[in-house]
Design an enzyme around this catalytic site. Structure first.
Site, PDB file in Angstrom:
ATOM      1  N   GLY A  53       1.802   5.025  -5.930  1.00  0.00           N
ATOM      2  CA  GLY A  53       2.392   4.862  -7.425  1.00  0.00           C
ATOM      3  C   GLY A  53       2.777   5.732  -8.008  1.00  0.00           C
ATOM      4  N   TRP A  55       6.010   7.416  -7.506  1.00  0.00           N
ATOM      5  CA  TRP A  55       7.412   7.612  -7.710  1.00  0.00           C
ATOM      6  C   TRP A  55       6.887   6.577  -8.770  1.00  0.00           C
ATOM      7  CZ3 TRP A  55      11.596   6.875  -4.390  1.00  0.00           C
ATOM      8  CH2 TRP A  55      11.955   8.305  -3.355  1.00  0.00           C
ATOM      9  N   ASP A  79       4.882  -3.739  -4.531  1.00  0.00           N
ATOM     10  CA  ASP A  79       4.775  -3.452  -3.072  1.00  0.00           C
ATOM     11  C   ASP A  79       3.036  -4.467  -2.693  1.00  0.00           C
ATOM     12  OD1 ASP A  79       3.930  -0.090  -1.404  1.00  0.00           O
ATOM     13  OD2 ASP A  79       2.944  -1.960  -0.603  1.00  0.00           O
ATOM     14  N   ASP A  95       6.256  -8.726  -0.572  1.00  0.00           N
ATOM     15  CA  ASP A  95       6.921  -8.509   0.380  1.00  0.00           C
ATOM     16  C   ASP A  95       8.568  -7.804   0.118  1.00  0.00           C
ATOM     17  OD1 ASP A  95       8.208  -7.877   2.815  1.00  0.00           O
ATOM     18  OD2 ASP A  95       7.229  -9.319   3.996  1.00  0.00           O
ATOM     19  N   ASP A 120      10.758   3.935  -1.569  1.00  0.00           N
ATOM     20  CA  ASP A 120      10.151   5.136  -0.438  1.00  0.00           C
ATOM     21  C   ASP A 120       9.642   4.813   0.295  1.00  0.00           C
ATOM     22  OD1 ASP A 120       9.841   7.216   0.039  1.00  0.00           O
ATOM     23  OD2 ASP A 120       7.893   7.167  -1.107  1.00  0.00           O
ATOM     24  N   LYS A 160      14.873   5.994   1.011  1.00  0.00           N
ATOM     25  CA  LYS A 160      14.137   6.403   2.380  1.00  0.00           C
ATOM     26  C   LYS A 160      15.315   6.457   3.504  1.00  0.00           C
ATOM     27  CE  LYS A 160       9.345   7.284   3.561  1.00  0.00           C
ATOM     28  NZ  LYS A 160       8.595   8.333   3.051  1.00  0.00           N
TER      29      LYS A 160
END
Ligand code: SAM
Length: 309
Positions: A53, A55, A79, A95, A120, A160
């Site tokens: 957590g 970010w 998440d 998911d 990320d 990312k």
């Protein structure tokens, strides 16, 4: 390894604890913002693959500080893993490759669009580079799919990316949706890691594009050996090292006392992991139960455990 040896080896790990961030990755988003001014005018944001957590913490602190009314700020964090609560952040445990998760995120915005989506996401790295890059690309495309459902035109997307051999295909797909795509490497991301971040600005999907959750990389007829991108299909995106160059170098080892006037004091992590996957193994090892025949009965006590380590 002593408790302070990671503090010594990893300056951003230590700074994260000093400044109260849940993970060192907070600095990556902060340094990306320094370069791209990502948070300007943002009131609604989505943080994909958000646990533990840091970010979301950055979003919560920055957006709530820059908007007069905190009520207007809406942050949705998603998440697979559970995450400790944060002010102004709504959590979804799910998911991101599933349509149901995308639908749940959309529901939270009640018809309004997000100004910013960040991701990320990283798989559990196997060490097999091709597999890791492939799974990472899947996560990025899943994040892009969700983004096409929730992002407002003109909005930004940051994710990312592993700069592997098929990265050009990903750039090409991102360029279809954003007028500007940059590959950025913050100072806090180690040089030794193939990780970087795509900063995609000004969401402008093709005319008539209808968002869907299909995933081109799962198309088995696509073969990178034959389908080499050439001519206008081959996208070269600018590469930018970002974060102040005088900032700490994530590949260097620093002394434990940065400020010689102060004494080094070990700080525990800001937010200990909740329900970590290794919890069961820790319990077995602590109680000397590994490889014992009476394992099933030993496991019975696990439900009541709350290992706050
Ligand atoms: N940005 C986070 C922070 O600052 O605390 C760190 C994210 S961590 C590097 C990567 C996260 O991706 C993990 O928490 C993992 O559970 C999540 N993840 C991996 N695959 C996922 C998926 N398919 N759906 C949702 N989350 C996923």
């Amino acid at each position: 390894m002593g408790r302070s040896s990671k503090d010594k080896r990893d300056i951003y790990y230590r700074l994260a604890k000093e400044e109260g961030w849940r993970a060192r990755s907070a600095f990556k988003l902060l340094q990306l913002d320094e370069e791209f001014n990502l948070f300007k005018g943002v009131r609604r944001a989505v943080d994909l693959c958000a646990a533990p957590g840091s970010w979301s913490q950055v979003l919560s602190r920055k957006l709530r500080a820059s908007n007069e009314s905190c009520e207007e700020v809406k942050i949705v964090a998603v998440d697979l893993q559970a995450m400790a609560p944060l002010p102004g952040v709504t959590q979804i445990q799910g998911d991101i490759t599933k349509v149901s998760t995308a639908q749940e995120i959309i529901r939270h915005f009640e018809g309004q669009a997000a100004d910013l989506v960040v991701c990320d996401g990283a798989p559990d790295v196997t060490g097999l580079h091709d597999v890791d890059e492939y799974i990472q690309a899947q996560l990025l495309l899943a994040a892009l799919n969700i983004t096409t459902h929730v992002l407002k035109p003109g909005g930004n997307f940051v994710a990312k990316i592993f700069r592997g051999k098929d990265v050009t295909l990903l750039y090409s797909q991102l360029k279809i949706f954003f007028s500007m795509v940059t590959c950025a490497k913050p100072r806090s991301s180690r040089n030794s890691s193939i990780e970087a971040f795509v900063v995609c600005q000004n969401y402008s999907p093709p005319d008539g594009y209808i968002p869907n959750m299909s995933n081109p990389l799962l198309d088995h007829s696509y073969d990178v050996d034959f389908n080499q991108l050439e001519g206008p299909n081959r996208i070269i995106v600018p590469f930018l090292a970002c974060g102040d160059l005088s900032a700490f170098d994530s590949d260097r080892t620093y002394p434990l006392q940065l400020d010689s006037n102060k004494e080094y004091k070990y700080l525990p992590p800001t937010q200990p992991p909740i329900q970590p996957p290794y919890q069961q193994a820790c319990h077995l090892r602590k109680n000397n139960l590994l490889a014992k025949e009476d394992l099933p009965s030993a496991l019975l006590g696990l439900g009541a455990l709350n290992l706050g380590t």
